[in-house]
Design a protein around this motif. Structure first.
Motif, PDB file in Angstrom:
ATOM      1  N   GLU A  44       0.833  -1.205   0.000  1.00  0.00           N
ATOM      2  CA  GLU A  44       0.000   0.000   0.000  1.00  0.00           C
ATOM      3  C   GLU A  44       0.868   1.256   0.000  1.00  0.00           C
ATOM      4  N   GLU A  45       1.915   1.253   0.811  1.00  0.00           N
ATOM      5  CA  GLU A  45       2.789   2.427   0.896  1.00  0.00           C
ATOM      6  C   GLU A  45       3.507   2.672  -0.434  1.00  0.00           C
ATOM      7  N   ALA A  46       3.966   1.590  -1.058  1.00  0.00           N
ATOM      8  CA  ALA A  46       4.642   1.719  -2.361  1.00  0.00           C
ATOM      9  C   ALA A  46       3.683   2.319  -3.393  1.00  0.00           C
ATOM     10  N   LEU A  47       2.433   1.843  -3.363  1.00  0.00           N
ATOM     11  CA  LEU A  47       1.446   2.347  -4.327  1.00  0.00           C
ATOM     12  C   LEU A  47       1.167   3.833  -4.087  1.00  0.00           C
ATOM     13  N   ARG A  48       1.111   4.228  -2.814  1.00  0.00           N
ATOM     14  CA  ARG A  48       0.851   5.638  -2.497  1.00  0.00           C
ATOM     15  C   ARG A  48       2.016   6.514  -2.961  1.00  0.00           C
ATOM     16  N   ILE A  49       3.236   6.002  -2.809  1.00  0.00           N
ATOM     17  CA  ILE A  49       4.416   6.764  -3.250  1.00  0.00           C
ATOM     18  C   ILE A  49       4.363   6.936  -4.773  1.00  0.00           C
ATOM     19  N   LYS A  50       3.969   5.858  -5.454  1.00  0.00           N
ATOM     20  CA  LYS A  50       3.857   5.945  -6.927  1.00  0.00           C
ATOM     21  C   LYS A  50       2.738   6.922  -7.309  1.00  0.00           C
ATOM     22  N   GLU A  51       1.604   6.829  -6.646  1.00  0.00           N
ATOM     23  CA  GLU A  51       0.461   7.697  -6.973  1.00  0.00           C
ATOM     24  C   GLU A  51       0.773   9.164  -6.695  1.00  0.00           C
ATOM     25  N   ALA A  52       1.702   9.412  -5.750  1.00  0.00           N
ATOM     26  CA  ALA A  52       2.097  10.792  -5.449  1.00  0.00           C
ATOM     27  C   ALA A  52       3.149  11.291  -6.446  1.00  0.00           C
ATOM     28  N   GLY A  53       3.502  10.439  -7.408  1.00  0.00           N
ATOM     29  CA  GLY A  53       4.437  10.852  -8.450  1.00  0.00           C
ATOM     30  C   GLY A  53       5.896  10.671  -8.089  1.00  0.00           C
ATOM     31  N   ASN A  54       6.176   9.923  -7.007  1.00  0.00           N
ATOM     32  CA  ASN A  54       7.564   9.755  -6.567  1.00  0.00           C
ATOM     33  C   ASN A  54       8.188   8.423  -6.973  1.00  0.00           C
ATOM     34  N   ALA A  55       7.445   7.617  -7.728  1.00  0.00           N
ATOM     35  CA  ALA A  55       7.999   6.358  -8.234  1.00  0.00           C
ATOM     36  C   ALA A  55       7.287   6.024  -9.543  1.00  0.00           C
ATOM     37  N   GLU A  56       7.999   5.307 -10.406  1.00  0.00           N
ATOM     38  CA  GLU A  56       7.398   4.955 -11.700  1.00  0.00           C
ATOM     39  C   GLU A  56       6.828   3.543 -11.711  1.00  0.00           C
ATOM     40  N   GLU A  57       7.449   2.659 -10.920  1.00  0.00           N
ATOM     41  CA  GLU A  57       7.039   1.268 -11.015  1.00  0.00           C
ATOM     42  C   GLU A  57       7.079   0.588  -9.654  1.00  0.00           C
ATOM     43  N   VAL A  58       6.063  -0.235  -9.397  1.00  0.00           N
ATOM     44  CA  VAL A  58       6.025  -1.024  -8.164  1.00  0.00           C
ATOM     45  C   VAL A  58       6.059  -2.503  -8.546  1.00  0.00           C
ATOM     46  N   ILE A  59       7.076  -3.201  -8.033  1.00  0.00           N
ATOM     47  CA  ILE A  59       7.240  -4.625  -8.323  1.00  0.00           C
ATOM     48  C   ILE A  59       6.985  -5.410  -7.043  1.00  0.00           C
ATOM     49  N   VAL A  60       6.128  -6.436  -7.122  1.00  0.00           N
ATOM     50  CA  VAL A  60       5.945  -7.312  -5.952  1.00  0.00           C
ATOM     51  C   VAL A  60       6.689  -8.609  -6.196  1.00  0.00           C
ATOM     52  N   ALA A  61       7.353  -9.098  -5.163  1.00  0.00           N
ATOM     53  CA  ALA A  61       8.087 -10.357  -5.294  1.00  0.00           C
ATOM     54  C   ALA A  61       7.785 -11.255  -4.117  1.00  0.00           C
ATOM     55  N   SER A  62       7.706 -12.562  -4.404  1.00  0.00           N
ATOM     56  CA  SER A  62       7.481 -13.536  -3.343  1.00  0.00           C
ATOM     57  C   SER A  62       8.335 -14.758  -3.641  1.00  0.00           C
ATOM     58  N   ILE A  63       8.724 -15.463  -2.604  1.00  0.00           N
ATOM     59  CA  ILE A  63       9.494 -16.694  -2.786  1.00  0.00           C
ATOM     60  C   ILE A  63       8.596 -17.851  -2.400  1.00  0.00           C
ATOM     61  N   GLY A  64       8.437 -18.817  -3.316  1.00  0.00           N
ATOM     62  CA  GLY A  64       7.593 -19.945  -2.980  1.00  0.00           C
ATOM     63  C   GLY A  64       7.266 -20.791  -4.191  1.00  0.00           C
ATOM     64  N   SER A  65       6.377 -21.749  -3.957  1.00  0.00           N
ATOM     65  CA  SER A  65       5.917 -22.606  -5.050  1.00  0.00           C
ATOM     66  C   SER A  65       4.793 -21.884  -5.790  1.00  0.00           C
ATOM     67  N   ASN A  66       4.172 -22.583  -6.767  1.00  0.00           N
ATOM     68  CA  ASN A  66       3.049 -22.027  -7.519  1.00  0.00           C
ATOM     69  C   ASN A  66       2.007 -21.350  -6.648  1.00  0.00           C
ATOM     70  N   ALA A  67       1.780 -21.935  -5.460  1.00  0.00           N
ATOM     71  CA  ALA A  67       0.680 -21.482  -4.603  1.00  0.00           C
ATOM     72  C   ALA A  67       0.768 -19.986  -4.301  1.00  0.00           C
ATOM     73  N   CYS A  68       1.982 -19.451  -4.165  1.00  0.00           N
ATOM     74  CA  CYS A  68       2.080 -18.053  -3.742  1.00  0.00           C
ATOM     75  C   CYS A  68       1.778 -17.081  -4.886  1.00  0.00           C
ATOM     76  N   GLU A  69       1.529 -17.639  -6.106  1.00  0.00           N
ATOM     77  CA  GLU A  69       1.095 -16.753  -7.201  1.00  0.00           C
ATOM     78  C   GLU A  69      -0.272 -16.139  -6.899  1.00  0.00           C
ATOM     79  N   GLN A  70      -1.037 -16.840  -6.080  1.00  0.00           N
ATOM     80  CA  GLN A  70      -2.345 -16.307  -5.659  1.00  0.00           C
ATOM     81  C   GLN A  70      -2.158 -14.968  -4.932  1.00  0.00           C
TER      82      GLN A  70
END
Lengths: 248, 312
Positions: A44-70
């Motif tokens: 949420e904080e990353a998205l707010r920073i982007k929406e305020a014009g202070n970032a261009e891209e927000v990338i989410v990353a997770s480590i796990g099996s297929n299940a964490c794609e959910q």
């Protein structure tokens, strides 16, 4: 600036956790899984920073099996631009997670990495600090406020004694506390849109593999139970009982 | 034999009680116990650390870049000072949680968070899932044991020691990328939730922020900290930092008094290490009574004014 956000798939915070009868861990079969609440705040904080014009891209990353794609899809539905799943089956300890995130950092070169202060399953509260150490960059843990100013961030931290403020040069690692924000709800059209957003899969080995030095986890046991005590009739009896026990 | 280095937590003038709790944990591990005091002009703090019973040597390192407990600077100094030690411990306060994982990563090892019990020199018990499970964990041979001691689980080690104070020069330099701005202490004169001897908490039954005033009045008479359930926080009666529970603060006061709190599992996990739990709720079937040491079925708006009066 890019922002990298880590999210972990954990047992939902509303689930009553039960220790397996063989002591091998806690019951996760058929249990509702969600994004770790502190990671949701990080996104949420990353998205707010982007929406305020202070970032261009927000990338989410997770480590796990297929299940964490959910959970990654949920992150995309909240508004992240793309997702990376680091493919690995089984638990991974904080030093290894930090090493994998360092690998992602070297690939993506984010200006800011935002992680939850701790996962509500293993309760370690270590990964962000370890990533900052391996990266040789600043850390601002337990953030309740982030103010960006050019090449630095001024972060208010929730510490036992109150609110501490520090300024860190970017790039930096920030970990979130509960007060930072209230994450948005995902709307149905966003869930549809999220299906078309990119989700890349990277094998853990491509990021340098595990760090080793794992702690050995043994038996898991339920905590000692508290028993129901006595009932008192009124306030006077309560005060008398507390005085009797030397508590007042 | 184990050689244990404890990282002192302090505010520049006074040693935090968490340090003496980490000493208790170290005594359970067994071995030589030293304390590392980092800061600037910390003679007074080093003297306080030397007075803790069971401590052999206090290493005091004074340097301008160590004045504030910035993890980026402190972790580097701790990693350097850890040479020759089998164990590095700190209290599991926000201080220890911030600094120690960074030091562990610099030492190239994993870390044990929140030691609640000691089973052996390298084997411990720690809570996971917000205390809903207790896990056994051990550190591989050859690795430095880096760990925080769960403050709710350890009594403060007694005073009466007379350790040698050794002035140790700094081995690190300013990282240069992190600057301390300041500290604003929370809650005014009311004691901190994590260290208060007595904590009073309110739930949704209060109905408004104004009604919480009645709880503050009684709390101030008892010099108690004030907490709240997640429901009361979500309803906007009190700020988030007062939340007690799985996603808020996990506390272990001597006396915990819950007013108008039903006792959701979320909340219970945050208080189950309290010495004595008192529950006041008008619903006799509220789950909090299952774990309360003393229960009173009554309206909190009746009980609070009575308490105020009877506590004089």
């Amino acid at each position: 600036m890019k922002i990298l956000v880590g999210i972990k798939r954990v047992v939902d915070y509303n689930v009553r956790v039960r220790v397996r009868s063989d002591g091998s861990g806690v019951e996760t079969d058929g249990v509702k899984m969600s994004i770790n609440p502190f990671d949701e705040i990080a996104l949420e904080e990353a998205l707010r920073i982007k929406e305020a014009g202070n970032a261009e891209e927000v990338i989410v990353a997770s480590i796990g099996s297929n299940a964490c794609e959910q959970q990654l899809r949920t992150g995309l539905a909240m508004g992240a631009d793309r997702a990376i799943r680091v493919d690995h089956d089984g638990p991974l300890q904080p030093l290894s997670v930090a090493k994998a995130f360092l690998g992602l950092v070297e690939r993506e070169e984010p200006g800011l990495v935002i992680l939850g202060k701790q996962a509500i399953d293993d309760d370690n509260n270590q990964t962000g600090q370890m990533l900052a150490a391996l990266w040789g960059r600043p850390q601002a843990t337990f953030a309740s406020k982030i103010v960006l100013d050019g090449g630095s961030a001024t972060v208010t931290r929730e510490v036992d004694a109150g609110l501490e403020t520090i300024t860190v040069d970017l790039p930096a690692v920030v970990t979130t506390d509960l007060r930072l924000n209230e994450p948005r709800f995902v709307k149905l059209p966003d869930i549809m849109k999220a299906k078309r957003k990119p989700l890349d899969v990277v094998p853990l080995a491509d990021l340098g593999g595990e760090a080793g030095h794992d702690l050995a986890y043994g038996n898991f046991a339920p905590p000692p139970k508290r028993e129901r005590g006595i009932m008192v009739e009124d306030t006077a009896a309560l005060v008398a009982e507390l005085k009797n026990r030397g508590l007042l | 034999m184990s050689k244990i280095l404890i990282i002192a937590e302090h505010d520049g003038d006074t040693l935090n009680p968490g340090t003496a709790k980490a000493v208790s944990c170290a005594q359970a591990i067994g071995g030589d116990i030293d304390i590392l005091v980092l800061g600037e002009d910390i003679t007074e703090v080093a003297t306080q650390a030397a007075a803790i019973d069971g401590v052999t040597t206090v290493h005091a390192t004074s340097a301008a870049h160590l004045a504030a407990p910035l993890a980026a600077n402190w972790a580097a100094e701790i990693a350097a000072a850890a040479d020759g030690y089998s164990h590095v411990l700190a209290p599991s306060s926000t201080f220890g949680k911030d600094v120690l994982p960074r030091a562990a990563a610099l030492l190239g090892v994993n870390m044990v968070s929140d030691i609640a019990a000691v089973d052996g020199e390298r084997s411990f018990k720690r809570p996971v899932y917000a205390g809903n499970a207790i896990a056994e964990v051990s550190v591989p041979d050859g690795d430095t044991v880096v760990a925080t001691a769960r403050t709710a689980s350890w009594p403060a080690a007694k005073e009466g020691g007379s350790a040698t104070v050794n002035e140790r020069p700094a081995a690190s330099e300013d990282a240069g990328h992190t600057r301390y701005v300041g500290l604003e202490s929370g809650g005014g004169d009311r004691p901190d939730l994590q260290t208060a001897r007595i904590v009073l908490s309110g739930g949704r039954a209060f109905g408004s922020a104004e009604n919480f005033e009645q709880l503050y009045t009684v709390a101030d008479k008892l010099k108690a900290g004030v907490g709240a359930s997640r429901a009361a926080v979500d309803a906007g009666y009190v700020p988030n930092d007062m939340q007690v529970g799985q996603t808020g603060k996990i506390i272990a006061p001597e006396l915990y008094m819950a007013f108008g709190i039903s006792g959701a599992i979320q909340h219970i996990t945050g208080i189950k290490d309290a010495g004595t739990i008192v529950a006041v709720n008008k619903d006799a079937d509220a789950p909090i009574f299952e774990i309360a040491d003393i229960g009173l079925v009554a309206d909190l708006f009746t009980v609070l004014p009575e308490l105020e009066q009877q506590l004089g």
